[in-house]
Structure formats: structure tokens, C-alpha cells
Design a protein around this motif. Structure first.
Motif, PDB file in Angstrom:
ATOM      1  N   LEU A   1       0.877  -1.064  -0.075  1.00  0.00           N
ATOM      2  CA  LEU A   1      -0.122  -0.043   0.065  1.00  0.00           C
ATOM      3  C   LEU A   1       0.942   1.157  -0.081  1.00  0.00           C
ATOM      4  CD1 LEU A   1      -2.843   1.468   0.583  1.00  0.00           C
ATOM      5  CD2 LEU A   1      -2.189   1.117   2.884  1.00  0.00           C
ATOM      6  N   ALA A   2       0.460   2.295  -0.586  1.00  0.00           N
ATOM      7  CA  ALA A   2       0.995   3.666  -0.785  1.00  0.00           C
ATOM      8  C   ALA A   2      -0.035   4.737  -0.632  1.00  0.00           C
ATOM      9  CB  ALA A   2       1.954   3.885  -2.012  1.00  0.00           C
ATOM     10  N   VAL A   3       0.282   5.397   0.179  1.00  0.00           N
ATOM     11  CA  VAL A   3      -0.754   6.764   0.818  1.00  0.00           C
ATOM     12  C   VAL A   3      -0.229   8.148   0.481  1.00  0.00           C
ATOM     13  CG1 VAL A   3      -1.977   7.554   2.552  1.00  0.00           C
ATOM     14  CG2 VAL A   3      -1.521   5.310   2.533  1.00  0.00           C
ATOM     15  N   LEU A   4      -0.878   8.827  -0.446  1.00  0.00           N
ATOM     16  CA  LEU A   4      -0.490  10.252  -0.363  1.00  0.00           C
ATOM     17  C   LEU A   4      -1.072  11.259   0.430  1.00  0.00           C
ATOM     18  CD1 LEU A   4      -0.624   9.817  -4.445  1.00  0.00           C
ATOM     19  CD2 LEU A   4       1.398  10.251  -3.101  1.00  0.00           C
ATOM     20  N   PRO A   5      -0.789  12.498   0.481  1.00  0.00           N
ATOM     21  CA  PRO A   5      -1.240  13.700   1.295  1.00  0.00           C
ATOM     22  C   PRO A   5      -2.598  14.090   0.731  1.00  0.00           C
ATOM     23  CG  PRO A   5       1.167  14.133   0.912  1.00  0.00           C
ATOM     24  CD  PRO A   5       0.786  12.872  -0.184  1.00  0.00           C
ATOM     25  N   GLU A   6      -3.408  14.779   1.485  1.00  0.00           N
ATOM     26  CA  GLU A   6      -4.504  15.458   1.239  1.00  0.00           C
ATOM     27  C   GLU A   6      -4.245  16.489   0.225  1.00  0.00           C
ATOM     28  OE1 GLU A   6      -8.044  17.859   3.490  1.00  0.00           O
ATOM     29  OE2 GLU A   6      -5.891  18.042   4.301  1.00  0.00           O
ATOM     30  N   PHE A   7      -4.996  17.020  -0.772  1.00  0.00           N
ATOM     31  CA  PHE A   7      -4.768  17.998  -1.751  1.00  0.00           C
ATOM     32  C   PHE A   7      -3.545  17.921  -2.604  1.00  0.00           C
ATOM     33  CE2 PHE A   7      -7.234  20.490   1.622  1.00  0.00           C
ATOM     34  CZ  PHE A   7      -8.715  20.312   0.985  1.00  0.00           C
ATOM     35  N   HIS A   8      -2.962  16.553  -2.849  1.00  0.00           N
ATOM     36  CA  HIS A   8      -1.744  16.478  -3.227  1.00  0.00           C
ATOM     37  C   HIS A   8      -1.515  17.026  -4.723  1.00  0.00           C
ATOM     38  CE1 HIS A   8      -3.289  13.117  -5.200  1.00  0.00           C
ATOM     39  NE2 HIS A   8      -2.287  12.907  -5.700  1.00  0.00           N
ATOM     40  N   LEU A   9      -2.594  17.050  -5.457  1.00  0.00           N
ATOM     41  CA  LEU A   9      -2.646  17.586  -6.849  1.00  0.00           C
ATOM     42  C   LEU A   9      -2.382  18.955  -6.981  1.00  0.00           C
ATOM     43  CD1 LEU A   9      -5.113  15.322  -8.556  1.00  0.00           C
ATOM     44  CD2 LEU A   9      -2.468  15.071  -8.634  1.00  0.00           C
ATOM     45  N   THR A  10      -3.114  19.684  -6.303  1.00  0.00           N
ATOM     46  CA  THR A  10      -3.500  21.048  -6.379  1.00  0.00           C
ATOM     47  C   THR A  10      -3.003  21.849  -5.331  1.00  0.00           C
ATOM     48  OG1 THR A  10      -5.862  21.099  -5.636  1.00  0.00           O
ATOM     49  CG2 THR A  10      -5.338  20.860  -8.025  1.00  0.00           C
ATOM     50  N   ASN A  11      -2.612  21.579  -4.084  1.00  0.00           N
ATOM     51  CA  ASN A  11      -2.475  22.276  -2.955  1.00  0.00           C
ATOM     52  C   ASN A  11      -3.957  22.925  -2.691  1.00  0.00           C
ATOM     53  OD1 ASN A  11      -1.655  23.736  -0.680  1.00  0.00           O
ATOM     54  ND2 ASN A  11       0.395  23.570  -1.674  1.00  0.00           N
ATOM     55  N   TRP A  12      -4.332  23.814  -1.576  1.00  0.00           N
ATOM     56  CA  TRP A  12      -5.483  24.220  -1.216  1.00  0.00           C
ATOM     57  C   TRP A  12      -5.290  25.673  -1.188  1.00  0.00           C
ATOM     58  CZ3 TRP A  12     -10.215  23.277  -1.387  1.00  0.00           C
ATOM     59  CH2 TRP A  12     -11.165  23.977  -0.406  1.00  0.00           C
ATOM     60  N   ILE A  13      -5.817  25.927  -2.685  1.00  0.00           N
ATOM     61  CA  ILE A  13      -5.780  27.757  -2.955  1.00  0.00           C
ATOM     62  C   ILE A  13      -7.338  27.924  -3.759  1.00  0.00           C
ATOM     63  CG2 ILE A  13      -4.567  29.532  -4.059  1.00  0.00           C
ATOM     64  CD1 ILE A  13      -2.557  27.838  -2.508  1.00  0.00           C
ATOM     65  N   PRO A  14      -8.120  27.831  -2.910  1.00  0.00           N
ATOM     66  CA  PRO A  14      -9.632  27.872  -3.635  1.00  0.00           C
ATOM     67  C   PRO A  14     -10.032  29.143  -3.916  1.00  0.00           C
ATOM     68  CG  PRO A  14      -9.702  27.936  -1.263  1.00  0.00           C
ATOM     69  CD  PRO A  14      -8.243  27.692  -1.563  1.00  0.00           C
ATOM     70  N   ASP A  15      -9.323  30.204  -3.610  1.00  0.00           N
ATOM     71  CA  ASP A  15      -9.927  31.562  -3.824  1.00  0.00           C
ATOM     72  C   ASP A  15      -9.072  31.965  -5.361  1.00  0.00           C
ATOM     73  OD1 ASP A  15     -11.722  32.188  -1.870  1.00  0.00           O
ATOM     74  OD2 ASP A  15      -9.914  32.575  -0.581  1.00  0.00           O
ATOM     75  N   ASP A  16      -8.107  31.347  -5.839  1.00  0.00           N
ATOM     76  CA  ASP A  16      -7.434  31.401  -7.099  1.00  0.00           C
ATOM     77  C   ASP A  16      -8.304  31.379  -7.967  1.00  0.00           C
ATOM     78  OD1 ASP A  16      -5.522  30.895  -9.300  1.00  0.00           O
ATOM     79  OD2 ASP A  16      -4.012  31.911  -7.977  1.00  0.00           O
ATOM     80  N   PRO A  17      -8.544  32.116  -9.145  1.00  0.00           N
ATOM     81  CA  PRO A  17      -9.273  31.485 -10.004  1.00  0.00           C
ATOM     82  C   PRO A  17      -9.059  30.491 -11.193  1.00  0.00           C
ATOM     83  CG  PRO A  17      -8.325  33.495 -10.851  1.00  0.00           C
ATOM     84  CD  PRO A  17      -8.005  33.287  -9.314  1.00  0.00           C
ATOM     85  N   ARG A  18      -7.873  29.905 -11.021  1.00  0.00           N
ATOM     86  CA  ARG A  18      -7.324  28.823 -11.934  1.00  0.00           C
ATOM     87  C   ARG A  18      -7.657  27.566 -11.042  1.00  0.00           C
ATOM     88  NH1 ARG A  18      -1.078  30.643 -12.025  1.00  0.00           N
ATOM     89  NH2 ARG A  18      -1.857  31.257  -9.762  1.00  0.00           N
ATOM     90  N   PHE A  19      -8.005  27.296  -9.790  1.00  0.00           N
ATOM     91  CA  PHE A  19      -8.203  26.254  -8.903  1.00  0.00           C
ATOM     92  C   PHE A  19      -9.289  25.518  -9.220  1.00  0.00           C
ATOM     93  CE2 PHE A  19      -9.842  24.049  -5.178  1.00  0.00           C
ATOM     94  CZ  PHE A  19      -8.814  23.341  -4.725  1.00  0.00           C
ATOM     95  N   VAL A  20     -10.661  25.842  -9.547  1.00  0.00           N
ATOM     96  CA  VAL A  20     -11.656  25.157  -9.874  1.00  0.00           C
ATOM     97  C   VAL A  20     -11.339  24.671 -11.236  1.00  0.00           C
ATOM     98  CG1 VAL A  20     -14.237  25.076 -10.438  1.00  0.00           C
ATOM     99  CG2 VAL A  20     -13.168  26.378  -8.407  1.00  0.00           C
ATOM    100  N   PRO A  21     -11.018  25.165 -12.289  1.00  0.00           N
ATOM    101  CA  PRO A  21     -10.910  24.666 -13.403  1.00  0.00           C
ATOM    102  C   PRO A  21      -9.904  23.305 -13.486  1.00  0.00           C
ATOM    103  CG  PRO A  21     -10.780  26.989 -13.876  1.00  0.00           C
ATOM    104  CD  PRO A  21     -10.847  26.599 -12.337  1.00  0.00           C
ATOM    105  N   LEU A  22      -8.887  23.493 -12.512  1.00  0.00           N
ATOM    106  CA  LEU A  22      -7.917  22.370 -12.350  1.00  0.00           C
ATOM    107  C   LEU A  22      -8.593  21.269 -11.671  1.00  0.00           C
ATOM    108  CD1 LEU A  22      -4.594  24.284 -11.539  1.00  0.00           C
ATOM    109  CD2 LEU A  22      -5.043  23.116 -13.694  1.00  0.00           C
ATOM    110  N   CYS A  23      -9.567  21.533 -10.573  1.00  0.00           N
ATOM    111  CA  CYS A  23     -10.155  20.514 -10.008  1.00  0.00           C
ATOM    112  C   CYS A  23     -10.956  19.845 -10.841  1.00  0.00           C
ATOM    113  CB  CYS A  23     -11.008  21.174  -8.877  1.00  0.00           C
ATOM    114  SG  CYS A  23      -9.831  21.870  -7.536  1.00  0.00           S
TER     115      CYS A  23
END
Length: 303
Positions: free
Chosen positions: A40-62
Motif C-alpha cells: 500500500l502507498a498513501v499520498l497527502p491531502e490536496f496532493h494534486l493542487t494544494n489548497w488555493i480555493p480563491d485562485d481563479p485557476r483552482f476550480v478549472p484544475l479540479c
């Protein structure tokens, strides 16, 4: 004979809004874990984008979440390793009449088997303060559910969930032996007042509570957090922790790397034989039966 599982907790420096780069780095660690014979391998939370929800680029990446999930499924099958791909922020279209077509965000973690099959998922329930509650939809009163995996019964939690013993009890009541907690935990979790009391308050929080949870639930904990480089805000301290021994392996605060340990499931049997936590939880006359939930919501008559 009780099994022994080799587990890797992967600690990444998660670059903001760089999902392709973060994914490529995660893949390298997972391939390394598979080469070492990890189950088993386990990765961190938000590991793809980090947590920058107010950045306009965030939601499209999600919105690319499903593509990455499928890539992890293919990787798990290729490398013959189970993967918990940290957590992935998912975009969901609201279909309620009040706000039709509004995009909602959920923070979701998955358990992917070594054959590439998704065996279960969990949406973060306990959201962290205003930084998450104004952006994410919680799983609310939906019961926690144990997932049957090649490593036995597993429970999934995410970050701030670990502060709520009720979540752990609900999973343990269903038989969970390993609780996996992807996290993006920072030093700023403590207030200014907290830092005045102890500059290392959040590290103390994590080390104390993770070991305590193993004792009070006779379970093992796999905790994968973001960490490094030096001077950043991350807590790190990714670890694989069991009763009696505490952390079998534990990374530092400023380290990006992988903590690998052999988890001998016999230790959980020994701890339960000694402390009888699970036995007490399942007794008909248990003092706190009003708080017990086995995955099904209790009726009002039982509360």
C-alpha cells in the motif's frame, strides 16, 4: 498466522496549482514503493493542487479529477500495489432547484486495489474553519463506512477528521483495523496564542493524537502529510503508528520522502487482548451505546 503488510506513507511538497508536476512526482514515489514490495502507498491531502480555493485557476484544475483518478487506477494495476491517492478535490454540479448548475467542491479520498479497482471512497466530513467550510461540501451525517481491502478492513479519514474520536469509533465498531489519514496539516493550524504557548504546538498535537488513537482503538494509523522544503509552513511528520510502539517510522517536518514500515497485524490482536476496547464497544450494555453507530443511523428511540 497474522499477516504483515509493508506500507509507504509518502510525504510531498505540494506545489500550488501544479497538478501534472505533483502527479509525476507522486508516481515516482509509488513506483519506488512497489519496487520495495509495498502492499500500500498513501499520498497527502490536496496532493494534486494544494489548497488555493480563491485562485481563479483552482476550480478549472479540479475539474480534471477523474482523469487523475483513472491514472492512479492504471498505476495500481501496473505496479500491483494498493493506492490511497491522498485526497482529490472534485467538482460536482448541483442539481437542486435552489442553485441549478452551480459547481460544488468535495474533498474525496479513495482506496484503489492492486488490481486497479476502486473499493471505496470517503468525502471529508469535518471541514477546517472558514478556509474550507465556505468552499467545500461536507459528507454531513452520512455514516462512515469500512472498506474491505486486501489489507483487511480499512477506514478512511481526511485531515481534521482525526481530531474527532467519534469518527474513529464509528469505523472501529465496524471492524476497521487500519485507519488511513491523508492530510495537509500546517503550522498555522495553531493560533498566535497557541504559538505563544508552544511554537511546536501543531507537531505536538499530531504526535500525541496519532499515538493516542492507536491505543484507544487498538488500530494502526497511516498518516501521510505534506512536508518540506525548510522554511515552509507544513508540519510533515508522516508516520505509520501502532499501539505499544507508537510510530514505527516517522518523517521530519522539512522532509520530502517516503516512510516505509512493516505492519505486523499481530500487534493489534495483542493490544485488543490487553485493553479489550473492541470487546467493550460491542457489549449490549456498553455505557456509551447512545453514541455508537455501526454504519447505520440509529433510530430516535435508541438515542
Amino acid at each position: 498466522m497474522t499477516p504483515i503488510f509493508k506500507i509507504a506513507a509518502i510525504q510531498l511538497y505540494v506545489k500550488p496549482l501544479r497538478p501534472a508536476e505533483n502527479f509525476a512526482k507522486a508516481v515516482k514515489f509509488i513506483r519506488d514503493a512497489a519496487a520495495q514490495g509495498c502492499h500500500l502507498a498513501v499520498l497527502p491531502e490536496f496532493h494534486l493542487t494544494n489548497w488555493i480555493p480563491d485562485d481563479p485557476r483552482f476550480v478549472p484544475l479540479c475539474s480534471e479529477w477523474e482523469t487523475y483518478l483513472q491514472k492512479y487506477q492504471a498505476l495500481a494495476k501496473e505496479c500491483n500495489i494498493c493506492i490511497v491517492p491522498g485526497s482529490i478535490v472534485q467538482t460536482i454540479t448541483d442539481t437542486t432547484p435552489q442553485s441549478p448548475d452551480k459547481l460544488l467542491l468535495e474533498n474525496v479520498t479513495y482506496f484503489i486495489s492492486n488490481t486497479g479497482e476502486i473499493l471505496g471512497s470517503y468525502t471529508k466530513k469535518n471541514l477546517w474553519g472558514p478556509t474550507e467550510r465556505k468552499h467545500l461540501r461536507s459528507s454531513g451525517n452520512t455514516p462512515h463506512q469500512v472498506i474491505q481491502t486486501p489489507l483487511g478492513p480499512v477506514g478512511l479519514l481526511v485531515c481534521w477528521d482525526l481530531a474527532f474520536p467519534e469518527a474513529w469509533r464509528e469505523l472501529v465498531c465496524q471492524g476497521a483495523k487500519i485507519i488511513i489519514v491523508p492530510t495537509l496539516w500546517t503550522r498555522s493550524g495553531a493560533s498566535d496564542a497557541g504559538h505563544r504557548w508552544n511554537p511546536s504546538a501543531e507537531s505536538l498535537f499530531l504526535d500525541s493524537i496519532l499515538t493516542a488513537r492507536t491505543y484507544e482503538n487498538t488500530c494502526a494509523v497511516v498518516f501521510a502529510n505534506a512536508g518540506g522544503p525548510p522554511g515552509r509552513n507544513y508540519c510533515g511528520l508522516s508516520q505509520i503508528t501502532i499501539p505499544y510502539a507508537g510510530p514505527l517510522v516517522r518523517l521530519g517536518t522539512s522532509t520530502e520522502g517516503m516512510a516505509v514500515a512493516d505492519l505486523d497485524m499481530a500487534v493489534l490482536e495483542d493490544a485488543e487482548a490487553n485493553y479489550s476496547i473492541r470487546a467493550d464497544l460491542t457489549q449490549e450494555g456498553w455505557h456509551y451505546s447512545y453514541a455508537r453507530r455501526d454504519g447505520k443511523r440509529q433510530s430516535a428511540e435508541k438515542l
